[in-house]
Scaffold this motif. Sequence first.
Motif, PDB file in Angstrom:
ATOM      1  N   SER A  23     -12.509  -9.364   5.198  1.00  0.00           N
ATOM      2  CA  SER A  23     -11.199  -9.006   5.740  1.00  0.00           C
ATOM      3  C   SER A  23     -11.098  -9.597   7.141  1.00  0.00           C
ATOM      4  N   TRP A  32     -19.251  -9.287  -1.953  1.00  0.00           N
ATOM      5  CA  TRP A  32     -19.333 -10.404  -2.911  1.00  0.00           C
ATOM      6  C   TRP A  32     -19.666 -11.722  -2.227  1.00  0.00           C
ATOM      7  N   GLY A 222      -2.663  -2.222   9.392  1.00  0.00           N
ATOM      8  CA  GLY A 222      -3.547  -1.642  10.394  1.00  0.00           C
ATOM      9  C   GLY A 222      -4.654  -0.880   9.705  1.00  0.00           C
ATOM     10  N   ALA A 224      -6.759   2.125   8.160  1.00  0.00           N
ATOM     11  CA  ALA A 224      -6.424   3.336   7.411  1.00  0.00           C
ATOM     12  C   ALA A 224      -6.698   4.591   8.235  1.00  0.00           C
TER      13      ALA A 224
HETATM   14  P1  OAD Z   1     -11.552  -5.438  -1.319  1.00  0.00           P
HETATM   15  O1  OAD Z   1     -12.817  -5.626  -0.575  1.00  0.00           O
HETATM   16  O2  OAD Z   1     -11.130  -6.494  -2.270  1.00  0.00           O
HETATM   17  O3  OAD Z   1     -10.323  -5.246  -0.314  1.00  0.00           O
HETATM   18  C1  OAD Z   1     -10.389  -4.329   0.737  1.00  0.00           C
HETATM   19  C2  OAD Z   1      -9.059  -4.361   1.465  1.00  0.00           C
HETATM   20  O4  OAD Z   1      -9.119  -3.379   2.483  1.00  0.00           O
HETATM   21  C3  OAD Z   1      -8.721  -5.699   2.130  1.00  0.00           C
HETATM   22  O5  OAD Z   1      -7.389  -6.076   1.801  1.00  0.00           O
HETATM   23  C4  OAD Z   1      -8.843  -5.401   3.630  1.00  0.00           C
HETATM   24  O6  OAD Z   1      -7.869  -6.085   4.411  1.00  0.00           O
HETATM   25  C5  OAD Z   1      -8.576  -3.913   3.678  1.00  0.00           C
HETATM   26  N1  OAD Z   1      -9.246  -3.217   4.787  1.00  0.00           N
HETATM   27  C6  OAD Z   1     -10.429  -3.486   5.374  1.00  0.00           C
HETATM   28  N2  OAD Z   1     -10.692  -2.594   6.337  1.00  0.00           N
HETATM   29  C7  OAD Z   1      -9.641  -1.739   6.375  1.00  0.00           C
HETATM   30  C8  OAD Z   1      -9.309  -0.595   7.170  1.00  0.00           C
HETATM   31  N3  OAD Z   1     -10.120  -0.146   8.110  1.00  0.00           N
HETATM   32  N4  OAD Z   1      -8.140   0.035   6.906  1.00  0.00           N
HETATM   33  C9  OAD Z   1      -7.294  -0.408   5.939  1.00  0.00           C
HETATM   34  N5  OAD Z   1      -7.554  -1.491   5.169  1.00  0.00           N
HETATM   35  C10 OAD Z   1      -8.717  -2.139   5.381  1.00  0.00           C
HETATM   36  O7  OAD Z   1     -11.678  -4.012  -2.033  1.00  0.00           O
HETATM   37  P2  OAD Z   1     -10.855  -3.432  -3.274  1.00  0.00           P
HETATM   38  O8  OAD Z   1      -9.446  -3.879  -3.233  1.00  0.00           O
HETATM   39  O9  OAD Z   1     -11.134  -1.994  -3.332  1.00  0.00           O
HETATM   40  O10 OAD Z   1     -14.453  -3.519  -8.523  1.00  0.00           O
HETATM   41  O11 OAD Z   1     -11.575  -4.153  -4.486  1.00  0.00           O
HETATM   42  C11 OAD Z   1     -11.134  -3.878  -5.779  1.00  0.00           C
HETATM   43  C12 OAD Z   1     -12.289  -3.956  -6.729  1.00  0.00           C
HETATM   44  O12 OAD Z   1     -12.916  -5.249  -6.611  1.00  0.00           O
HETATM   45  C13 OAD Z   1     -13.422  -2.981  -6.458  1.00  0.00           C
HETATM   46  O13 OAD Z   1     -13.203  -1.700  -6.985  1.00  0.00           O
HETATM   47  C14 OAD Z   1     -14.587  -3.640  -7.100  1.00  0.00           C
HETATM   48  C15 OAD Z   1     -14.341  -5.062  -6.620  1.00  0.00           C
HETATM   49  O14 OAD Z   1     -14.873  -6.069  -7.406  1.00  0.00           O
HETATM   50  C16 OAD Z   1     -15.530  -3.488  -9.307  1.00  0.00           C
HETATM   51  O15 OAD Z   1     -16.669  -3.558  -8.870  1.00  0.00           O
HETATM   52  C17 OAD Z   1     -15.193  -3.374 -10.753  1.00  0.00           C
END
Ligand code: OAD
Length: 241
Positions: A23, A32, A222, A224
Amino acid sequence: MNIVVLTGAGISAESGVDTFRASSDPKRMGLWEQYPVEQVATPEGFAADPVLVHHFYNLRRQALATVEPNPAHFALAELQKGLAANGGCLTIVTQNVDDLHERGGAKDVIHMHGELTSTLCSACGWRWHNLDDLSVESVCPSCQTRGGPRPDIVWFGEMPYHMDTIEAHIKACSLFVSIGTSGAVYPAAGYVQMARALGKQTLEINLDASDGSHFFHESRRGKAGTLVPEWVDEILGARDA
Ligand code: OAD
């Protein structure tokens, strides 16, 4: 008021849990980027190298003991109580495999990608609460198969859990909110489009623009830990006004 909130790794980032994808937070690498997803999060990867996959999830499970819920988790639990007191409902659907929503006080959290604290026997389908490390020597307490136990995590190529229940909650809500998810993984990424097609209001709270930001009526950018308590105050304040 009935609200469905979908959460992703971003809501736990300020608790110290790694997100999956990089991010704009320069302090954090995505998981990953450190581990090839096909090796640690697919059934084929587990069949090829169960020792590596157990090690990866053992580290994640051990890390649960070192992290705490943050203000975003607590705020959602407060919103759940506040809405329920007035005959409303907040359903929390999470892609996260941590237990921080529950430890923040939330109830009936729907874990669509499984849970680190749950173990599944690949031989007989038995699941149980487990905080201990797993290995290829682990034995299923139900069918006694050695090497049967695996993390109760939905891997790529497997069907997410509770999809019918989640759809029913989206149909019944008036507002759908997505918090801390990149919108990169379906079916979760498609829930905003489902909500829009059903005429629901939609809001996104995320650090960065997500793959699906353009689908939401409103996007707030921003952290969370700051934005979720503010939003919860708005909802509960409007209700009390
Ligand atoms: P990601 O790591 O893909 O995305 C995390 C999101 O959170 C990003 O868009 C960041 O910008 C945002 N972010 C980071 N820090 C933040 C904060 N402090 N406040 C608000 N937002 C913040 O994670 P997921 O979308 O959860 O699946 O990933 C989806 C799925 O992909 C997971 O459940 C996992 C992964 O592969 C499996 O393992 C099946």
